[in-house]
Every structure is written in structure tokens, then in C-alpha cells.
Scaffold this motif. Structure first.
Motif, PDB file in Angstrom:
ATOM      1  N   SER A 144       1.026  -1.388   0.034  1.00 27.59           N
ATOM      2  CA  SER A 144      -0.208   0.081   0.268  1.00 27.59           C
ATOM      3  C   SER A 144       1.189   1.187   0.047  1.00 27.59           C
ATOM      4  O   SER A 144       0.545   2.241  -0.872  1.00 27.59           O
ATOM      5  CB  SER A 144      -0.648   0.092   1.323  1.00 27.59           C
ATOM      6  OG  SER A 144      -0.055  -0.287   2.399  1.00 27.59           O
ATOM      7  N   VAL A 154       2.483   1.779  -3.631  1.00 23.38           N
ATOM      8  CA  VAL A 154       1.174   2.011  -5.040  1.00 23.38           C
ATOM      9  C   VAL A 154       0.835   3.993  -4.193  1.00 23.38           C
ATOM     10  O   VAL A 154       0.626   4.110  -5.038  1.00 23.38           O
ATOM     11  CB  VAL A 154      -0.083   1.457  -4.171  1.00 23.38           C
ATOM     12  CG1 VAL A 154      -1.113   1.938  -5.014  1.00 23.38           C
ATOM     13  CG2 VAL A 154      -0.499   0.118  -4.655  1.00 23.38           C
ATOM     14  N   VAL A 155       1.102   3.948  -2.914  1.00 20.27           N
ATOM     15  CA  VAL A 155       0.475   5.765  -2.663  1.00 20.27           C
ATOM     16  C   VAL A 155       1.975   6.205  -2.940  1.00 20.27           C
ATOM     17  O   VAL A 155       1.598   7.223  -3.499  1.00 20.27           O
ATOM     18  CB  VAL A 155       0.253   5.750  -1.252  1.00 20.27           C
ATOM     19  CG1 VAL A 155       0.342   7.304  -0.915  1.00 20.27           C
ATOM     20  CG2 VAL A 155      -1.108   4.918  -0.983  1.00 20.27           C
ATOM     21  N   CYS A 196       1.284   6.658  -6.854  1.00 20.46           N
ATOM     22  CA  CYS A 196       0.394   8.019  -7.047  1.00 20.46           C
ATOM     23  C   CYS A 196       1.281   9.054  -6.768  1.00 20.46           C
ATOM     24  O   CYS A 196       0.641  10.381  -8.222  1.00 20.46           O
ATOM     25  CB  CYS A 196      -0.697   7.271  -6.446  1.00 20.46           C
ATOM     26  SG  CYS A 196      -1.254   5.706  -6.797  1.00 20.46           S
ATOM     27  N   TRP A 231      -4.065   1.461   3.160  1.00 20.09           N
ATOM     28  CA  TRP A 231      -5.194   1.071   1.587  1.00 20.09           C
ATOM     29  C   TRP A 231      -5.859   1.881   1.888  1.00 20.09           C
ATOM     30  O   TRP A 231      -6.794   2.330   0.407  1.00 20.09           O
ATOM     31  CB  TRP A 231      -5.596  -0.394   1.828  1.00 20.09           C
ATOM     32  CG  TRP A 231      -4.896  -1.619   0.944  1.00 20.09           C
ATOM     33  CD1 TRP A 231      -3.958  -2.584   2.289  1.00 20.09           C
ATOM     34  CD2 TRP A 231      -4.678  -1.648  -0.136  1.00 20.09           C
ATOM     35  NE1 TRP A 231      -2.843  -3.453   1.278  1.00 20.09           N
ATOM     36  CE2 TRP A 231      -3.169  -2.887   0.154  1.00 20.09           C
ATOM     37  CE3 TRP A 231      -4.223  -1.270  -1.386  1.00 20.09           C
ATOM     38  CZ2 TRP A 231      -2.576  -3.508  -1.062  1.00 20.09           C
ATOM     39  CZ3 TRP A 231      -3.147  -1.554  -2.123  1.00 20.09           C
ATOM     40  CH2 TRP A 231      -2.607  -2.551  -1.722  1.00 20.09           C
ATOM     41  N   VAL A 253      -5.393   4.920  -0.468  1.00 22.44           N
ATOM     42  CA  VAL A 253      -4.663   4.164  -1.819  1.00 22.44           C
ATOM     43  C   VAL A 253      -6.642   4.685  -2.735  1.00 22.44           C
ATOM     44  O   VAL A 253      -6.413   5.081  -3.658  1.00 22.44           O
ATOM     45  CB  VAL A 253      -4.941   2.678  -2.355  1.00 22.44           C
ATOM     46  CG1 VAL A 253      -4.560   1.901  -3.285  1.00 22.44           C
ATOM     47  CG2 VAL A 253      -3.459   2.050  -1.440  1.00 22.44           C
ATOM     48  N   TRP A 254      -7.946   4.464  -2.379  1.00 21.29           N
ATOM     49  CA  TRP A 254      -8.597   4.636  -3.014  1.00 21.29           C
ATOM     50  C   TRP A 254      -8.592   5.982  -3.810  1.00 21.29           C
ATOM     51  O   TRP A 254     -10.151   6.665  -3.758  1.00 21.29           O
ATOM     52  CB  TRP A 254      -9.991   4.479  -1.810  1.00 21.29           C
ATOM     53  CG  TRP A 254      -9.611   2.660  -1.536  1.00 21.29           C
ATOM     54  CD1 TRP A 254     -10.131   3.005  -0.333  1.00 21.29           C
ATOM     55  CD2 TRP A 254      -9.303   1.793  -2.307  1.00 21.29           C
ATOM     56  NE1 TRP A 254      -9.162   0.962   0.006  1.00 21.29           N
ATOM     57  CE2 TRP A 254      -9.026   0.315  -1.801  1.00 21.29           C
ATOM     58  CE3 TRP A 254      -9.597   1.688  -3.692  1.00 21.29           C
ATOM     59  CZ2 TRP A 254      -9.333  -0.553  -2.064  1.00 21.29           C
ATOM     60  CZ3 TRP A 254      -8.764   0.032  -4.397  1.00 21.29           C
ATOM     61  CH2 TRP A 254      -8.840  -0.798  -3.387  1.00 21.29           C
ATOM     62  N   VAL A 300      -4.855   6.640  -6.217  1.00 15.01           N
ATOM     63  CA  VAL A 300      -5.357   5.897  -7.758  1.00 15.01           C
ATOM     64  C   VAL A 300      -5.657   6.993  -8.160  1.00 15.01           C
ATOM     65  O   VAL A 300      -6.177   7.138  -9.050  1.00 15.01           O
ATOM     66  CB  VAL A 300      -5.439   4.584  -7.333  1.00 15.01           C
ATOM     67  CG1 VAL A 300      -6.015   4.302  -8.928  1.00 15.01           C
ATOM     68  CG2 VAL A 300      -4.514   4.287  -6.487  1.00 15.01           C
TER      69      VAL A 300
END
Length: 349
Positions: free
Chosen positions: A73, A76-77, A80, A209, A212-213, A216
């Protein structure tokens, strides 16, 4: 000739469509593998398979928790945020025709930090306003102030106008940094102040996480809007007057793209704090690699920004054993010499 141009554009899209997923995947795997505790790549792949594909590999609960709940997570962040900040730099440098324009220099990051701190520490909004909304409001207010100051100082087209915008951005950044320090000194206790100051230098330790929403969609929105306006960004290379003569709706494009840059920056700052040099250095570096055409510059900058911030996050965890450095320290240590090198090479060319 038109068919040849269309074929060339299709090849470029295919090229970036093929290269981006494996490079991003490799960077995220590296971010999940390297850290305070080394985890084998095979274990990382097994954890990803268990959570994404429903496989049933035997993985220890501790390793699974570290990889999935913490490192993946976080990577991914980071990707982004790096992509979003780099795209914001591309947009601002193109629209303002200023090589020094980026969210940090123009006060957007400082305003977003002030808005986020005002919501979390001073209680502005009485719990109704979220951290992201506060950051966006601060970023918007800061940029409007910088624009008004530049306009009042007579900033227009050309070199003088570019210099006025930079000076106005420096003034706005200093003002909002001072406001942030005032809010912290007045409303935060010692423990809160320590945590906020660490967060303001860039901190990915707290992302999960749920973040992340937000990250992204914000990065995808920025990338989609930039790809949609690549021809307009190319037209702005020759100035707003030239763009208007080519049929570009100058005012609408400026409002949409600069507002989007403020929105993306605010979203990223609300999660990870203020991270400098990404929006400034990455677009310049990619111009040396892929050229100035935005059809190639936009995807290249997004990919390079994502990989750069993931690598910076890895370095922040491993440079000092037993301690995690603010990621803004790493980006500054790497970005400042890189930008100096870009300036020297640009002058030589």
C-alpha cells in the motif's frame, strides 16, 4: 502525411502502454521487498497472489502483514504521489512558460499544508471538513493569492512575467509556511508538533489501503486530463497568444489544468505531506530523454515520478538503520544536485 502522423502516435501510445505496467510492477515489488526487514521476492509474489488472485500459498502471518498491509500500500501511494506531482509540474511549466514552476515553488504545496494543519490541529470546520478538503482549500487559496500578486505586480508574458510569477510564488510559500508554523505553535502540543513537523517533510509511514482509494483516482484523473490536453500543452509552448491563434480555448484550459494541478497536489499533500523537487526535476529530466512533445513527456514524467518516489521511499527506510527518514529529505538530497546538473547541461546545449 496525416496517416503517418496517426501511425506514429499509435506507436507511441503502444510503446508506453507496454512499458509502464512492468516497470511500475517491478518498482512496487522492490518497495515491498526492501526495507528494515528483507523479504524474499518469492514471498512477496506469493502474498500478492493470495490477496489478488485467491491463491493459497503458505506464508507466515507476519510476512504477509508486512508485505500487504504496510509495504505494498505504501508503494502504491508513493507511485501515485510521484506521478501526480510530476504531472502537476509538467502542467504548470507548460502553461506558465516557466522552467521553475512546480507546486512547491508556486505555493500550492505550502497552502495545502496550511489547510491540512488547520483542519487537523486547529479544528477548522468543526469536524465537518475532511483533511483532503482542507488541503484543497488551502492550495486553491494559495495559488489565487500568488496569481493576484503576480497580476498586481504587472506580470505578463515574457521573461519579466515569468520572474514575477516565481517571486510571487516564493512570497506565497513563505506566507503559508509561516501560517502553518503559527497554527502549530498556537494549537498543537509537543507530541502533535513533532508528528506534524515530520509529516510536513513528507511521510509515508502512516498510509494504508484506505489512502490508496484516494491516491489512485487522483493520479488517474491527472494523467487522463493531461493526455486529453497534450495538443493544448504543446500549443502553450509558444505562448498563450499563439495557443489562442491555433484555436485553443486559452482561459478554459488554464482554469481546468491549473485547478486540476491544485486538486492533485492537495490530495497528495493531505496523505503524505509536502514533498519538494518531484514536480520540478522529473519533467526537466524527462525532456532530456523523450523531448518536449507532451504526447511523450506526459506519460514519461508520470512513470518517472512514480518510480522516483518509490525509490526515494526505499532509501528513506534503509539509509539509517533503525530509523525512517522523511521522504522529503531524500527527494531534496537527490533532486537538488540533479536540478543543478540539468541547469548546467541545459546551458551547455
Amino acid at each position: 502525411m496525416t496517416q503517418a502522423a496517426a501511425y506514429s502516435a499509435a506507436r507511441r501510445k503502444l510503446h508506453w502502454g507496454w512499458i509502464t505496467p512492468p516497470v511500475l510492477f517491478a518498482a512496487i515489488i522492490a518497495g515491498a521487498t526492501i526495507g528494515e526487514t528483507r523479504i524474499p521476492v518469492a514471498t512477496v509474489l506469493q502474498v500478492l497472489g493470495n490477496n489478488l488472485l485467491g491463491t493459497d500459498y503458505a506464508v507466515g502471518r507476519i510476512d504477509a502483514g508486512i508485505v500487504w498491509d504496510y509495504r505494498v500500500s505504501r508503494a502504491v501511494v508513493a507511485a501515485c504521489c510521484g506521478a501526480g506531482l510530476a504531472l502537476s509540474g509538467v502542467v504548470l511549466q507548460a502553461l506558465l512558460r516557466n522552467a521553475l514552476a512546480d507546486p512547491y515553488l508556486l505555493g500550492i504545496s505550502a497552502g495545502a499544508s496550511t489547510g491540512a494543519v488547520a483542519v487537523t490541529v486547529a479544528g477548522v470546520g468543526a469536524g465537518v471538513i475532511s483533511l483532503s478538503v482542507g488541503a484543497f482549500a488551502g492550495a486553491t487559496l494559495s495559488f489565487l493569492l500568488v496569481a493576484a500578486l503576480a497580476r498586481a505586480a504587472g506580470g505578463g508574458m515574457g521573461v519579466r512575467g515569468a520572474g514575477v510569477i516565481v517571486l510571487a510564488g516564493i512570497a506565497g510559500s513563505q506566507l503559508f509556511n509561516a501560517l502553518t508554523a503559527f497554527v502549530i505553535a498556537k494549537s498543537a502540543n509537543a507530541e502533535q508538533a513533532r508528528g506534524i513537523m515530520f509529516w510536513l517533510m513528507g511521510n509515508l509511514s502512516g498510509v494504508r489501503w484506505d489512502d490508496v482509494w484516494l491516491a489512485v483516482p487522483a493520479a488517474a484523473l491527472g494523467l487522463g486530463a493531461c493526455l486529453w490536453h497534450v495538443r493544448s500543452l504543446d500549443a502553450f509552448t509558444f505562448g498563450a497568444g499563439s495557443a489562442a491563434s491555433l484555436g485553443v480555448p486559452v482561459r478554459r484550459v488554464q482554469i481546468v489544468l491549473i485547478g486540476l494541478a491544485a486538486l492533485v497536489t492537495a490530495a497528495m499533500v493531505s496523505m503524505v505531506g509536502s514533498i519538494g523537487f518531484v514536480g520540478l526535476v522529473v519533467p526537466h529530466a524527462m525532456r532530456f530523454v523523450v523531448g518536449v512533445r507532451h504526447a511523450r513527456l506526459v506519460p514519461a514524467s508520470a512513470l518517472a515520478g512514480a518510480v522516483f518516489l518509490i525509490v526515494s521511499d526505499i532509501l528513506s527506510r534503509v539509509l539509517v538503520p533503525g530509523q525512517v527518514l522523511p521522504i522529503g529529505v531524500i527527494t531534496a538530497l537527490v533532486g537538488a544536485p540533479a536540478f543543478a546538473l540539468i541547469l548546467v547541461r541545459g546551458r551547455a546545449r
